[in-house]
Design a protein around this motif. Structure first.
Motif, PDB file in Angstrom:
ATOM      1  N   GLN A 201     -22.452   3.320  19.213  1.00 46.51           N
ATOM      2  CA  GLN A 201     -21.863   2.444  20.227  1.00 46.51           C
ATOM      3  C   GLN A 201     -20.383   2.322  19.915  1.00 46.51           C
ATOM      4  O   GLN A 201     -19.981   2.277  18.749  1.00 46.51           O
ATOM      5  N   ALA A 202     -19.566   2.260  20.949  1.00 51.98           N
ATOM      6  CA  ALA A 202     -18.123   2.176  20.747  1.00 51.98           C
ATOM      7  C   ALA A 202     -17.470   1.546  21.966  1.00 51.98           C
ATOM      8  O   ALA A 202     -17.994   1.617  23.087  1.00 51.98           O
ATOM      9  N   ASP A 203     -16.309   0.929  21.729  1.00 49.10           N
ATOM     10  CA  ASP A 203     -15.589   0.277  22.830  1.00 49.10           C
ATOM     11  C   ASP A 203     -14.106   0.181  22.473  1.00 49.10           C
ATOM     12  O   ASP A 203     -13.706   0.434  21.332  1.00 49.10           O
ATOM     13  N   ALA A 204     -13.316  -0.197  23.459  1.00 52.86           N
ATOM     14  CA  ALA A 204     -11.892  -0.472  23.262  1.00 52.86           C
ATOM     15  C   ALA A 204     -11.715  -1.981  23.363  1.00 52.86           C
ATOM     16  O   ALA A 204     -11.539  -2.518  24.456  1.00 52.86           O
ATOM     17  N   LEU A 205     -11.781  -2.653  22.241  1.00 50.82           N
ATOM     18  CA  LEU A 205     -11.689  -4.112  22.213  1.00 50.82           C
ATOM     19  C   LEU A 205     -10.267  -4.601  21.983  1.00 50.82           C
ATOM     20  O   LEU A 205      -9.939  -5.727  22.353  1.00 50.82           O
ATOM     21  N   ILE A 206      -9.439  -3.768  21.380  1.00 47.27           N
ATOM     22  CA  ILE A 206      -8.083  -4.177  21.039  1.00 47.27           C
ATOM     23  C   ILE A 206      -7.118  -3.882  22.188  1.00 47.27           C
ATOM     24  O   ILE A 206      -6.304  -4.712  22.560  1.00 47.27           O
ATOM     25  N   HIS A 207      -7.236  -2.687  22.762  1.00 50.13           N
ATOM     26  CA  HIS A 207      -6.382  -2.293  23.890  1.00 50.13           C
ATOM     27  C   HIS A 207      -7.265  -1.709  24.996  1.00 50.13           C
ATOM     28  O   HIS A 207      -7.278  -0.497  25.229  1.00 50.13           O
ATOM     29  N   PRO A 208      -8.022  -2.570  25.682  1.00 46.96           N
ATOM     30  CA  PRO A 208      -8.990  -2.071  26.671  1.00 46.96           C
ATOM     31  C   PRO A 208      -8.345  -1.311  27.828  1.00 46.96           C
ATOM     32  O   PRO A 208      -9.030  -0.541  28.513  1.00 46.96           O
ATOM     33  N   GLN A 209      -7.066  -1.492  28.044  1.00 45.49           N
ATOM     34  CA  GLN A 209      -6.404  -0.821  29.156  1.00 45.49           C
ATOM     35  C   GLN A 209      -6.377   0.703  29.004  1.00 45.49           C
ATOM     36  O   GLN A 209      -6.135   1.424  29.977  1.00 45.49           O
ATOM     37  N   TYR A 210      -6.626   1.178  27.784  1.00 46.26           N
ATOM     38  CA  TYR A 210      -6.583   2.623  27.548  1.00 46.26           C
ATOM     39  C   TYR A 210      -7.972   3.255  27.432  1.00 46.26           C
ATOM     40  O   TYR A 210      -8.095   4.443  27.139  1.00 46.26           O
ATOM     41  N   LYS A 211      -9.010   2.472  27.675  1.00 47.07           N
ATOM     42  CA  LYS A 211     -10.370   2.992  27.519  1.00 47.07           C
ATOM     43  C   LYS A 211     -10.653   4.132  28.489  1.00 47.07           C
ATOM     44  O   LYS A 211     -11.317   5.118  28.138  1.00 47.07           O
ATOM     45  N   GLU A 212     -10.145   4.046  29.705  1.00 52.01           N
ATOM     46  CA  GLU A 212     -10.426   5.075  30.702  1.00 52.01           C
ATOM     47  C   GLU A 212      -9.879   6.439  30.300  1.00 52.01           C
ATOM     48  O   GLU A 212     -10.383   7.458  30.765  1.00 52.01           O
ATOM     49  N   ALA A 321     -20.150  13.602  14.093  1.00 52.66           N
ATOM     50  CA  ALA A 321     -19.129  13.065  14.987  1.00 52.66           C
ATOM     51  C   ALA A 321     -19.385  13.476  16.434  1.00 52.66           C
ATOM     52  O   ALA A 321     -19.260  12.668  17.367  1.00 52.66           O
ATOM     53  N   LEU A 322     -19.753  14.725  16.648  1.00 52.32           N
ATOM     54  CA  LEU A 322     -20.025  15.210  18.001  1.00 52.32           C
ATOM     55  C   LEU A 322     -21.290  14.560  18.571  1.00 52.32           C
ATOM     56  O   LEU A 322     -21.356  14.244  19.768  1.00 52.32           O
ATOM     57  N   ALA A 323     -22.282  14.340  17.711  1.00 53.11           N
ATOM     58  CA  ALA A 323     -23.488  13.651  18.164  1.00 53.11           C
ATOM     59  C   ALA A 323     -23.187  12.204  18.516  1.00 53.11           C
ATOM     60  O   ALA A 323     -23.750  11.653  19.475  1.00 53.11           O
ATOM     61  N   ALA A 324     -22.300  11.557  17.763  1.00 56.09           N
ATOM     62  CA  ALA A 324     -21.904  10.176  18.072  1.00 56.09           C
ATOM     63  C   ALA A 324     -21.233  10.103  19.434  1.00 56.09           C
ATOM     64  O   ALA A 324     -21.486   9.192  20.223  1.00 56.09           O
ATOM     65  N   LYS A 325     -20.367  11.052  19.735  1.00 53.84           N
ATOM     66  CA  LYS A 325     -19.728  11.131  21.049  1.00 53.84           C
ATOM     67  C   LYS A 325     -20.777  11.257  22.152  1.00 53.84           C
ATOM     68  O   LYS A 325     -20.738  10.542  23.164  1.00 53.84           O
ATOM     69  N   GLU A 326     -21.724  12.162  21.951  1.00 55.19           N
ATOM     70  CA  GLU A 326     -22.780  12.349  22.950  1.00 55.19           C
ATOM     71  C   GLU A 326     -23.606  11.083  23.121  1.00 55.19           C
ATOM     72  O   GLU A 326     -23.989  10.710  24.245  1.00 55.19           O
ATOM     73  N   SER A 327     -23.876  10.390  22.017  1.00 52.97           N
ATOM     74  CA  SER A 327     -24.666   9.174  22.089  1.00 52.97           C
ATOM     75  C   SER A 327     -23.944   8.096  22.886  1.00 52.97           C
ATOM     76  O   SER A 327     -24.562   7.378  23.697  1.00 52.97           O
ATOM     77  N   VAL A 328     -22.637   7.957  22.678  1.00 49.57           N
ATOM     78  CA  VAL A 328     -21.855   6.974  23.444  1.00 49.57           C
ATOM     79  C   VAL A 328     -21.885   7.326  24.925  1.00 49.57           C
ATOM     80  O   VAL A 328     -22.017   6.453  25.792  1.00 49.57           O
ATOM     81  N   THR A 330     -24.190   8.995  26.606  1.00 50.17           N
ATOM     82  CA  THR A 330     -25.511   8.893  27.224  1.00 50.17           C
ATOM     83  C   THR A 330     -26.164   7.539  27.014  1.00 50.17           C
ATOM     84  O   THR A 330     -27.091   7.172  27.749  1.00 50.17           O
ATOM     85  N   GLY A 331     -25.722   6.803  25.989  1.00 52.39           N
ATOM     86  CA  GLY A 331     -26.369   5.547  25.634  1.00 52.39           C
ATOM     87  C   GLY A 331     -27.682   5.740  24.901  1.00 52.39           C
ATOM     88  O   GLY A 331     -28.446   4.781  24.740  1.00 52.39           O
ATOM     89  N   LEU A 332     -27.931   6.960  24.422  1.00 49.13           N
ATOM     90  CA  LEU A 332     -29.212   7.286  23.785  1.00 49.13           C
ATOM     91  C   LEU A 332     -29.006   7.866  22.392  1.00 49.13           C
ATOM     92  O   LEU A 332     -27.932   8.426  22.103  1.00 49.13           O
ATOM     93  N   PRO A 333     -30.020   7.773  21.537  1.00 52.31           N
ATOM     94  CA  PRO A 333     -29.941   8.464  20.250  1.00 52.31           C
ATOM     95  C   PRO A 333     -29.892   9.971  20.471  1.00 52.31           C
ATOM     96  O   PRO A 333     -30.454  10.491  21.445  1.00 52.31           O
ATOM     97  N   VAL A 334     -29.256  10.678  19.543  1.00 53.82           N
ATOM     98  CA  VAL A 334     -29.144  12.135  19.629  1.00 53.82           C
ATOM     99  C   VAL A 334     -29.836  12.741  18.410  1.00 53.82           C
ATOM    100  O   VAL A 334     -29.556  12.387  17.269  1.00 53.82           O
ATOM    101  N   SER A 335     -30.771  13.644  18.673  1.00 53.63           N
ATOM    102  CA  SER A 335     -31.496  14.313  17.603  1.00 53.63           C
ATOM    103  C   SER A 335     -30.715  15.520  17.115  1.00 53.63           C
ATOM    104  O   SER A 335     -30.160  16.287  17.908  1.00 53.63           O
ATOM    105  N   LEU A 336     -30.664  15.704  15.784  1.00 54.74           N
ATOM    106  CA  LEU A 336     -30.017  16.872  15.193  1.00 54.74           C
ATOM    107  C   LEU A 336     -31.031  17.826  14.589  1.00 54.74           C
ATOM    108  O   LEU A 336     -30.654  18.773  13.923  1.00 54.74           O
ATOM    109  N   LEU A 337     -32.293  17.602  14.845  1.00 56.79           N
ATOM    110  CA  LEU A 337     -33.335  18.417  14.228  1.00 56.79           C
ATOM    111  C   LEU A 337     -33.216  19.880  14.583  1.00 56.79           C
ATOM    112  O   LEU A 337     -33.532  20.752  13.793  1.00 56.79           O
ATOM    113  N   ALA A 338     -32.722  20.179  15.787  1.00 62.77           N
ATOM    114  CA  ALA A 338     -32.683  21.561  16.242  1.00 62.77           C
ATOM    115  C   ALA A 338     -31.431  22.306  15.806  1.00 62.77           C
ATOM    116  O   ALA A 338     -31.284  23.490  16.033  1.00 62.77           O
ATOM    117  N   VAL A 339     -30.496  21.596  15.157  1.00 64.13           N
ATOM    118  CA  VAL A 339     -29.229  22.211  14.786  1.00 64.13           C
ATOM    119  C   VAL A 339     -29.381  22.897  13.430  1.00 64.13           C
ATOM    120  O   VAL A 339     -29.714  22.240  12.435  1.00 64.13           O
TER     121      VAL A 339
END
Length: 341
Positions: A201-212, A321-328, A330-339
């Motif tokens: 999970q991740a967000d822009a809490l300090i400078h939300p104007q740049y989240k987009e 790191a790439l799985a974390a990006k994908e999780s953010v 999709t909002g879902l856990p990302v499996s690395l079992l196949a990698v």
């Protein structure tokens, strides 16, 4: 090869300058013979201070092909790392690359393959492995001192980011360039285990104007390992009290922790309260570790040993790191079992 390694530095920004100073002034086994930076005067300014006989370049490829350069130290923007690693390897130069070594797994494999094919050393700048307290914690774990790791935690808190800087931060920097240190530390502190699931999970809490535009400054990442251990990695860019990096591993037979928010044990007791010597930047908190990793790099080149933190380690951290990006996304856990590993 001489008794010291002739190093060419690519990138004379703030971390590059520190590395250049270390190569020239702090480490007996290295010599700074060349510096490349496209900014007018940047290479010459560093050379004038620390190594007047070194050569200045604006083109990194000219430095790489300089016949007097034996090893290349890359401290440029992340998007340039892979191509520079490959170019250096193909020129027969040993490579130290700041993290991340690559921004895609394909590029990570390309960098690893080029160094292997040309029989050059490849070390990546995961400096926490060279910090005395983190090293001691790792040694306790590998000696069985806490039993089987069960719960792990790693955190990075930077001491503030201005709106101007936030507006220029590349998308997903919090994973690719900040938490990637924590991902590597967690893998290192759970030896032999691999991550099989990532939820972020991740967000822009300090400078939300740049989240987009992809800016994020606060994140919590949960990891599950194949040995059953669970881990969390967190990052934030607004630690008003100073630069803060810590780690903890709880196991079936005990616990270890590493990391301090102060450089020394000094405390100043006075009317405003209790004050401590709190560093504001990472090269203050990890000064000795930054130097030690380059000492290790030089020792590996001179002895012919393989670096203890290499391209595969960089790939494994990038995978998370790439799985974390994908999780953010999709909002879902990302499996690395196949990698494949």
């Amino acid at each position: 090869m001489s008794a010291s390694v002739a190093v060419g530095l690519i990138g004379a920004g703030w971390i590059g300058r520190f590395h250049g100073e270390s190569v020239a002034l702090r480490i007996s086994g290295t010599r700074l013979v060349a510096v490349a930076d496209p900014a007018p005067g940047a290479a010459a300014s560093l050379i004038e201070r620390v190594s007047p006989d070194a050569r200045a370049y604006t083109d990194a490829l000219e430095l790489i092909t300089d016949p007097t350069v034996e090893a290349v130290l890359i401290s440029t923007p992340a998007s340039t790392h892979t191509d520079l690693v490959v170019a250096a390897a193909e020129a027969g130069k040993h490579v130290f690359c700041e993290k991340p070594m690559a921004l895609t797994l394909e590029d990570a494999d390309r960098a690893i393959g080029a160094c292997a094919a040309n029989n050059v050393a490849l070390q990546v700048g995961f400096n926490r492995r060279f910090a005395a307290d983190f090293t001691a914690a790792h040694d306790v774990i590998t000696a069985g001192g806490i039993g089987t790791p069960q719960l792990l935690r790693s955190l990075t808190r930077d001491p503030g980011i201005t709106a101007d800087v936030a507006s220029r931060v590349k998308p997903w920097t919090i994973f690719n360039e900040t938490l990637i240190h924590d991902f590597d530390a967690l893998l290192w502190l759970n030896p032999g285990a691999r991550v099989v699931e990532v939820f972020a999970q991740a967000d822009a809490l300090i400078h939300p104007q740049y989240k987009e535009q992809g800016y994020l400054d606060t994140s919590m990442v949960q990891l599950r390992f194949d040995n059953g251990a669970l881990a969390s990695a967190e990052a934030n860019f607004q630690a008003t009290y100073g630069y803060d990096v810590r780690g903890e591993v709880f196991g079936s037979g005990g616990m270890v922790s590493a990391g301090e928010v102060t450089r020394t044990a000094m405390r100043h007791y006075s009317s405003p309260g209790v004050l401590a010597d709190t560093p504001r930047v990472n090269i203050e908190l990890f000064h000795d570790a930054y130097v030690a990793q380059l000492v290790h790099f030089a020792d590996c080149i001179l002895s012919g040993r393989a670096p203890s933190v290499d391209g595969l380690d960089a790939r494994n951290a990038l995978e998370i790191a790439l799985a974390a990006k994908e999780s953010v996304e999709t909002g879902l856990p990302v499996s690395l079992l196949a990698v494949p590993q």
